[in-house]
Scaffold this motif. Structure first.
Motif, PDB file in Angstrom:
ATOM      1  N   ASN A  90       6.438  -7.920  -3.927  1.00 22.32           N
ATOM      2  CA  ASN A  90       5.991  -8.143  -2.558  1.00 22.32           C
ATOM      3  C   ASN A  90       5.033  -9.319  -2.588  1.00 22.32           C
ATOM      4  OD1 ASN A  90       3.585  -7.152  -0.371  1.00 22.32           O
ATOM      5  ND2 ASN A  90       5.673  -7.289   0.360  1.00 22.32           N
ATOM      6  N   ILE A  91       5.342 -10.330  -1.807  1.00 17.74           N
ATOM      7  CA  ILE A  91       4.517 -11.536  -1.778  1.00 17.74           C
ATOM      8  C   ILE A  91       3.544 -11.441  -0.616  1.00 17.74           C
ATOM      9  CG2 ILE A  91       4.526 -14.046  -1.638  1.00 17.74           C
ATOM     10  CD1 ILE A  91       5.929 -12.820  -4.155  1.00 17.74           C
ATOM     11  N   ILE A  92       2.278 -11.652  -0.920  1.00 17.79           N
ATOM     12  CA  ILE A  92       1.237 -11.685   0.103  1.00 17.79           C
ATOM     13  C   ILE A  92       1.059 -13.152   0.491  1.00 17.79           C
ATOM     14  CG2 ILE A  92      -1.178 -11.196   0.640  1.00 17.79           C
ATOM     15  CD1 ILE A  92      -1.047  -9.127  -1.721  1.00 17.79           C
ATOM     16  N   GLU A  93       1.470 -13.472   1.713  1.00 15.28           N
ATOM     17  CA  GLU A  93       1.353 -14.854   2.181  1.00 15.28           C
ATOM     18  C   GLU A  93      -0.128 -15.206   2.330  1.00 15.28           C
ATOM     19  OE1 GLU A  93       3.796 -17.092   2.963  1.00 15.28           O
ATOM     20  OE2 GLU A  93       5.590 -15.861   3.115  1.00 15.28           O
ATOM     21  N   PRO A  94      -0.523 -16.382   1.835  1.00 24.08           N
ATOM     22  CA  PRO A  94      -1.939 -16.753   1.907  1.00 24.08           C
ATOM     23  C   PRO A  94      -2.417 -16.914   3.350  1.00 24.08           C
ATOM     24  CG  PRO A  94      -0.635 -18.464   0.809  1.00 24.08           C
ATOM     25  CD  PRO A  94       0.300 -17.377   1.206  1.00 24.08           C
ATOM     26  N   VAL A  95      -3.629 -16.454   3.573  1.00 26.78           N
ATOM     27  CA  VAL A  95      -4.279 -16.628   4.861  1.00 26.78           C
ATOM     28  C   VAL A  95      -5.090 -17.920   4.774  1.00 26.78           C
ATOM     29  CG1 VAL A  95      -5.997 -15.649   6.438  1.00 26.78           C
ATOM     30  CG2 VAL A  95      -4.461 -14.141   5.179  1.00 26.78           C
TER      31      VAL A  95
END
Length: 149
Positions: free
Chosen positions: A38-43
């Motif tokens: 699961n990739i956490i898209e950068p904020v």
């Protein structure tokens, strides 16, 4: 085809669940282990004058990391049927993160879902699944959202 490691890319969508179900079925057939990624898209970070990241970004990341782990656990519980599962969760862009995690883990197959969008949305946003299929060092199975699995 000798599959020992199947990487399944998941997010919080129905097409992702279809990919997970398909990926676990393939792993069961071949006696392979599974990694859920699961990739956490950068904020976008706010940079303080002292060049440190704003606390709100760190808090958001901690929350995303925890949510990612909960999602991976939920997918495993729903589809694994006892198949050994590794969790991979990183902050990155979706396509790059999936490819990098696949390379590092040494997967023999990537299973990913797609919404099957076309037209202007596809032109503007591109397709993560399409990008992964083009850049991956191993075969990629793209499970369409319309698939009956």
């Amino acid at each position: 085809m000798n599959l020992k490691k199947v990487l399944i890319a998941v997010d919080n969508s129905t097409c992702s669940e279809k990919a997970a179900k398909t990926g676990y079925e393939i792993a069961k057939t071949f006696g392979a282990e599974v990694a859920l990624v699961n990739i956490i898209e950068p904020v976008p970070a706010n940079i303080n004058p002292d060049l440190s990241m704003a606390p709100v970004f760190l808090e958001t990341y901690d929350n995303s990391d925890e949510n990612s782990h909960l999602l991976l656990k939920e997918i495993e519980n729903k589809f694994s049927q006892g198949i050994p599962t590794t969790y991979l969760s990183v902050v990155d862009s979706a396509a790059h993160g999936i490819i990098q995690q696949s390379d590092e883990w040494g997967s023999d197959l990537i299973v990913i879902g797609t919404y099957g969008r076309t037209g202007l949305y596809h032109f503007l946003m591109g397709s993560v699944a399409e990008h992964v299929a083009r850049k991956s060092a191993c075969p990629v199975l793209i499970v369409p959202n319309k698939a009956e699995v």
